[in-house]
Design an enzyme around this catalytic site. Structure first.
Site, mmCIF file in Angstrom:
data_model
loop_
_atom_site.group_PDB
_atom_site.id
_atom_site.type_symbol
_atom_site.label_atom_id
_atom_site.label_comp_id
_atom_site.label_asym_id
_atom_site.label_seq_id
_atom_site.Cartn_x
_atom_site.Cartn_y
_atom_site.Cartn_z
ATOM 1 N N ASP A 179 20.792 -7.822 -18.254
ATOM 2 C CA ASP A 179 20.488 -7.285 -16.662
ATOM 3 C C ASP A 179 19.223 -8.521 -16.507
ATOM 4 O O ASP A 179 19.411 -9.614 -16.791
ATOM 5 C CB ASP A 179 18.642 -5.614 -17.024
ATOM 6 N N GLU A 221 20.932 -13.161 -13.388
ATOM 7 C CA GLU A 221 21.542 -14.295 -12.199
ATOM 8 C C GLU A 221 21.194 -15.506 -12.454
ATOM 9 O O GLU A 221 21.956 -16.251 -11.720
ATOM 10 C CB GLU A 221 20.866 -13.681 -11.075
ATOM 11 N N ASP A 265 21.693 -2.792 -7.956
ATOM 12 C CA ASP A 265 20.193 -2.027 -7.572
ATOM 13 C C ASP A 265 20.036 -1.313 -5.443
ATOM 14 O O ASP A 265 19.796 -1.549 -4.933
ATOM 15 C CB ASP A 265 19.044 -2.086 -7.425
HETATM 16 O O1 MIG Z 1 13.168 -5.604 -11.487
HETATM 17 O O2 MIG Z 1 14.982 -2.642 -16.100
HETATM 18 O O3 MIG Z 1 19.317 -3.683 -11.788
HETATM 19 O O4 MIG Z 1 19.331 -1.365 -13.563
HETATM 20 O O5 MIG Z 1 16.755 -0.130 -14.130
HETATM 21 C C1 MIG Z 1 14.627 -4.130 -12.393
HETATM 22 C C2 MIG Z 1 15.064 -2.433 -15.158
HETATM 23 C C3 MIG Z 1 14.743 -4.816 -13.503
HETATM 24 C C4 MIG Z 1 16.814 -4.067 -12.286
HETATM 25 C C5 MIG Z 1 18.126 -3.507 -12.935
HETATM 26 C C6 MIG Z 1 18.230 -1.525 -12.616
HETATM 27 C C7 MIG Z 1 16.906 -1.920 -13.911
HETATM 28 C C8 MIG Z 1 15.708 -2.375 -14.048
HETATM 29 N N1 MIG Z 1 16.475 -3.882 -13.675
#
Ligand code: MIG
Length: 810
Positions: A406, A409, A482
Site C-alpha cells: 500500500d 505512489e 479508496d
Molecule cells: O492512509 O492501511 O488504500 O486499503 O486500509 C491509509 C490503511 C492507508 C490506504 C489503503 C487502504 C488501507 C489503509 N491505507
C-alpha cells in the site's frame, strides 16, 4: 473552459519546436533513422504488427531502458522499404508506415490503404526553462467517429472521447467520479474507428497527459514533462488482438495460487488475535466460503514493517497455524515508509547499506507516514530490491501467505509525495523523482514479488499493489484503492475493473462495499454480486465505518451473500481457466461489450456489462431499488445462468433481478466446468467435475485448464489443457474433447448437465455407445456421467418416422 496547457506554461516556455524537412535516412537492422538539422526520429519495426517511434530532439537518444517491457522476441515475416518524392514507406505484412519527408509526420495504414492512425502536427517539443528540460508533444488526428479506451485507472466513462487525463500516481483517498490522477499509470490507449482498432503505448514514466479531443475536437494529444518521445503503435484490427499484443510487450500475470481466486475478507484493521480468530470461526460456523483474511497496518509494532504488535499479536505463529488449520490464508500489509529509528534493524540495515532515497543536496528523503518520520527505500535500485526481498523471510516462516503493498505512489502525509529533486538509481540510469515517481510502486511490488519467489521456493507468490506502471501485471494483482460505499462507486468499480483488464491488468478488484462511507444492505449485496465476477474478490473497509462482513447486515443479506460467494467457488475451474488464458495468451479476463462486438457503433458507449472470461456475460444491477434491468445480449444465443432460460442475442431484454438474483448469462454452445460448493480451496475433494453444456445449433469452442494449483510446476509445462469442440444443429449436437498435457486431475468422471435441450425424445451416445440419462424435473436439465477421458458425446433427436415410410424402407 480548460485553459490550454500551452497557455499555462507560456511564461516558462521557449517556443514550440517542430521538425523540419527530412535531410537523411539511414537504416540499421529493423530501425530507420530520419534526420533534420538537429533531431532524429527512429522508426523500429518490432514485429509485423508493432512499430516503435522515438524522437531525440537534440539528435542523441537516451539509453534504451524500460521498466514496462519484458524481453520479447517477435517474428517479422516481411519488411519492405520504398521512397518516392513525398514519402518514405516502410511496410510489413500488415502495416504500412508513411513518413512525410516535408515534416516528419507519421501515418499508419493497413494493407487496404485505410488510414488507421496519423499525425496532425506530429511530434514537437518545447524547452521548459523552469524545469531545465524538454516537454514532448505528440498530436494525432482524431478520425471521424473515433472512440477511445484504455488508460488503466480512470474513474470515468469507459469511452474516453472528449476527456483529458494525466498520469502522476496519487494517493486519492475517497476519490470521486473524474478525480484525476489516481494511483496507477498505464499510458496505453486504443482507438476505434470504422470498426478497426489499434493501440498506442507511450512508454515514458514522466508526468504525462492525454487529451482525446477535449481541447481541440480534431486532435488526440499526448504530452509528457520530460524524457523522450517513445511510443509503440500496435496494430489490430481487433481490440482483442491489440490487448494481446500490448501484453506480449509488457507481460501478463503469472498464474496465481488457486486460493487467491477465492473470497477475501479485509478490514482496517482486524486486531487483536481474538478478533481474527473469531472472524475465522464466524465464516466456518456460518458456512460462508472464504480463503483469505487480511491484517492491515495495526498488526505491526508502531507501524514498523516486518514487526508484530507485541500485545495484539503476542504469538503470530500460533495464530497463523490455527488459521491454516481452518483453511485460511493470511495476507499482511507492508508500506514503503521505514520508520527512521536507530533501534529498528530494518532502518539500520537500509541505512548502513545506503538504500534509502536522498534529495538533490544529499539529505535523506524524510517524511511522515503512519510510523512517524520515515525514510524510503529506493526500489529503482537493484541492490535495494535485493535487500527488500529477504526482509520477508520471517513473516513467511511464521506462516504469512501473501503481501499487500500500500502507500507506494509513494504517499507522504502533508506533501502528498516526494519532492521532485529526490534522486533515484533507476537501475543504473540515474533519475530524479520526476522520472521515477510513476514507477516507484511498481518497483516496490516487484521487489516484494521477487523476494517471495525466492523465499517460498516452489510456491506461487500472492502480492497486491495499489500503485502501478505498465508491466506491473508481471508482479502483482491490484485493487482500485479508496473508493466510497455509494451507488455511483459501484458503477465506477465495474468500469474501472473493465478498463484495467483491457489495459493489461486483469487481476483486479474493487473494495466490495466501498472502503469509506456506509453502504446499505442492498448496495452491499449488489456489490458482492458484481464481486463474484471480479478477478479479485475482496471486501474491505475503513475502521471508522460500519463493518462489512457478509453477515453484518442481518440474516437475509447474509443468506444472499452466502449464495453468491458459493457461486464464486462453483465457478473456480472456469475462472482458473480464464486466468490461464490471460497468463498464456494475454486475453483480458473482463471484456466490455465493445471488445466483443466492436463493429456495432451502439456498443461504443456500453459500460455496465462485460464478459467474465469468454463465456459468461455479467449485467450487474447498479441502481437502488431496482428489481430488474435492461440487458443487451451480443450475437448468438444466451442462457440465464440461474433460470436456464434461453434469450436471443443482438437485442435488449428486460430481465427481472430482485435482490437475491442477478442477470448473468452463459453463451449458448458453451461448456462451463463447475466445482461443488466448498468452504475454501484446500477443501476441494473432487470425485467428479461438473460440466455444464449449453445447447446451441451452431459451433462453439470451450477451454479448460487444470494444474497443481499452488506450485510452479506449470512453468515446467506440467498442466493440462482441454478443448471442448461443440458442433450443434437443429437435430442435436456433438461434443468432442481434446486433452493435452502432463497433469492428471484426481477425479475420474464428469457429471454432465445438458441445458437447453428441448427435444421430446433423443439419444445420447458416448464414444459411440448409447447411455442412459436422467431428467431433472425441477429445471429440465439432462444429467449423466461419463468417464473423464471421453472423446465424443453425440446427442441426436429421435424423430418418429411415419409408419408408411418406415414400411417402404424395409
Ligand atoms: O492512509 O492501511 O488504500 O486499503 O486500509 C491509509 C490503511 C492507508 C490506504 C489503503 C487502504 C488501507 C489503509 N491505507
Amino acid at each position: 473552459m480548460i485553459e490550454s496547457f500551452w497557455e499555462q506554461n507560456r511564461k516558462s516556455a521557449v517556443a514550440k519546436q517542430f521538425l523540419g524537412e527530412i535531410r537523411s535516412c539511414t537504416v540499421k537492422g529493423n530501425t530507420f533513422y530520419f534526420r533534420d538539422v538537429n533531431s532524429t526520429l527512429a522508426v523500429s519495426i518490432i514485429s509485423d504488427e508493432i512499430v516503435r517511434v522515438r524522437l531525440a530532439p537534440q539528435g542523441a537518444f537516451l539509453a534504451d531502458f524500460s521498466y514496462a517491457l519484458q524481453p520479447y522476441d517477435f517474428k517479422l515475416a516481411s519488411l519492405d522499404f520504398q521512397e518516392d518524392e513525398i514519402f518514405y514507406r516502410i511496410s510489413t505484412s500488415v502495416v504500412e508506415v508513411q513518413i512525410d519527408k516535408r515534416n516528419f509526420r507519421v501515418t499508419f495504414l493497413d494493407k487496404m490503404g485505410t488510414v488507421i492512425n496519423e499525425d496532425s502536427h506530429g511530434i514537437h517539443w518545447e524547452e521548459n526553462l523552469d524545469y531545465g528540460g524538454f516537454y514532448l508533444y505528440s498530436s494525432k488526428k482524431l478520425q471521424p467517429d473515433e472512440n477511445f479506451y484504455g488508460l488503466g485507472d480512470k474513474a470515468t466513462d469507459l469511452n474516453l472521447i472528449r476527456k483529458r487525463y494525466s498520469f502522476w500516481s496519487t494517493d486519492a483517498y475517497a476519490f470521486e467520479r473524474n478525480t484525476d490522477p489516481l494511483y496507477r499509470n498505464i499510458p496505453f490507449y486504443m482507438g476505434l474507428h470504422q470498426g478497426i482498432s489499434y493501440g498506442i503505448f507511450y512508454d515514458n514514466t514522466f508526468k504525462s497527459h492525454f487529451d482525446f479531443g477535449l481541447e481541440n475536437a480534431n486532435d488526440v494529444s499526448y504530452w509528457v514533462e520530460g524524457g523522450e518521445m517513445n511510443y509503440y503503435y500496435i496494430h489490430g484490427p481487433h481490440m482483442m488482438d491489440v490487448v494481446k499484443r500490448y501484453s506480449n510487450l509488457t507481460g501478463t500475470h503469472p498464474m496465481p495460487p488457486m486460493w487467491a481466486l477465492g473470497y477475501h475478507q479485509c478490514r482496517w484493521s482486524y486486531y487483536p488475535e481474538d478478533k481474527i480468530m473469531d472472524l475465522a470461526k464466524q465464516f466456518r460456523d456460518r458456512q460462508i466460503p472464504c480463503d483469505a483474511l487480511y491484517l492491515d497496518i495495526d498488526y505491526m509494532d508502531g507501524y514498523r514493517c516486518f514487526t508484530w504488535h507485541p500485545k495484539h499479536f503476542p504469538n503470530p505463529k500460533r495464530m497463523l497455524d490455527a488459521l491454516h488449520e481452518q483453511g485460511f490464508k493470511t495476507v499482511v500489509i507492508i508500506d514503503p515508509g521505514i520508520k527512521a529509528d536507530p533501534d529498528y534493524p530494518v532502518w539500520k540495515s537500509g541505512h548502513e547499506e545506503g538504500l534509502f532515497c536522498r534529495r538533490a543536496d544529499d539529505y535523506y528523503m524524510e517524511g511522515p507516514v503512519w510510523p512517524g518520520r520515515c525514510q524510503f527505500p529506493d526500489f529503482t535500485n537493484p541492490r535495494a530490491r535485493e535487500w527488500w526481498g529477504p526482509l520477508h523471510q520471517e513473516l513467511m516462516d511464521l506462516g504469512v501467505d501473501g503481501i499487500w503493498n500500500d502507500m507506494n505512489e509513494p504517499s507522504v502525509f502533508g506533501t502528498g509525495t516526494f519532492p521532485n529533486d529526490v534522486r533515484h538509481d533507476y537501475d543504473g540510469h540515474k533519475a530524479s523523482h520526476r522520472k521515477a515517481h510513476n514507477v516507484y510502486g511498481m518497483q516496490m511490488v516487484r521487489a516484494t514479488y521477487e523476494g517471495l519467489l525466492k523465499i517460498q521456493k516452489n510456491k506461487r507468490p500472492f502480492t497486491i499493489t495499489r500503485s502501478a506502471y505498465s508491466g506491473v501485471q508481471r508482479y502483482a494483482s491490484a485493487w482500485t484503492g479508496d473508493n466510497i460505499g455509494t451507488w455511483d462507486h459501484l458503477k465506477l468499480a465495474g468500469i474501472q475493473c473493465q478498463r484495467m483488464s483491457m489495459s493489461g491488468i486483469s487481476f483486479v478488484g474493487s473494495d466490495i462495499g466501498g472502503f469509506t462511507g456506509s453502504p446499505s444492505a442492498e448496495l452491499f449485496v449488489r456489490w458482492i454480486q458484481m464481486g463474484v465476477f471480479a478477478p479479485l474478490m475482496r471486501a474491505h473497509s475503513a475502521g471508522d465505518t460500519p463493518e462489512r462482513e457478509p453477515w453484518s447486515f442481518g440474516p437475509e443479506t447474509e443468506a444472499i451473500c452466502k449464495k453468491f460467494i458459493e457461486l464464486r467457488y462453483r465457478l473456480l475451474p472456469y475462472i482458473y481457466s480464464a486466468f490461464w488464458e490471460n497468463h498464456k495468451f494475454g486475453f483480458p479476463i473482463l471484456r466490455p461489450v465493445i471488445m466483443i462486438e466492436q463493429d456495432i457503433p451502439t456498443n461504443t458507449y456500453r459500460q455496465d456489462e462485460f464478459t467474465f472470461g469468454d463465456k459468461i456475460l455479467v449485467c450487474p444491477v447498479l441502481e437502488p431499488g431496482a428489481s430488474g434491468r435492461i440487458v443487451y445480449l451480443p450475437r448468438g444465443g444466451w442462457y440465464h445462468m440461474f433460470t436456464n432460460k434461453y434469450y436471443a442475442g443482438s437485442q435488449e431484454h428486460y430481465i427481472e433481478a430482485p435482490i437475491d438474483d442477478m442477470p448473468v448469462f452463459v453463451r449458448a454452445g458453451a461448456v462451463v466446468p463447475e466445482y461443488p460448493v466448498m468452504q475454501h480451496t484446500h477443501d476441494i475433494k473432487l470425485s467428479e467435475l461438473f460440466l455444464n453444456i449449453y445447447y446451441a445449433d451452431y459451433a462453439v469452442n470451450s477451454f479448460m485448464y487444470e494444474d497443481h494449483g499452488e506450485n510452479l510446476a506449470y512453468q515446467q509445462d506440467i498442466y493440462t489443457e482441454k478443448k471442448f469442440l461443440y458442433q450443434g444443429d437443429e437435430n442435436g449436437f456433438s461434443l468432442s474433447q481434446k486433452a493435452t498435457g502432463l497433469y492428471t486431475p484426481r477425479y475420474d468422471t464428469y457429471s454432465i448437465r445438458l441445458i437447453g435441450l428441448s427435444f421430446e425424445k433423443f439419444s445420447i451416445k458416448v464414444d459411440g455407445k448409447a447411455i442412459k440419462y436422467n431428467r431433472d424435473e425441477s429445471n429440465g436439465t439432462i444429467r449423466f456421467s461419463v468417464f473423464k477421458s471421453f472423446v465424443s458425446i453425440d446427442v441426436a433427436e429421435a424423430k418418429d418416422v411415419p409408419k408408411k415410410e418406415a414400411a417402404l424402407k424395409k
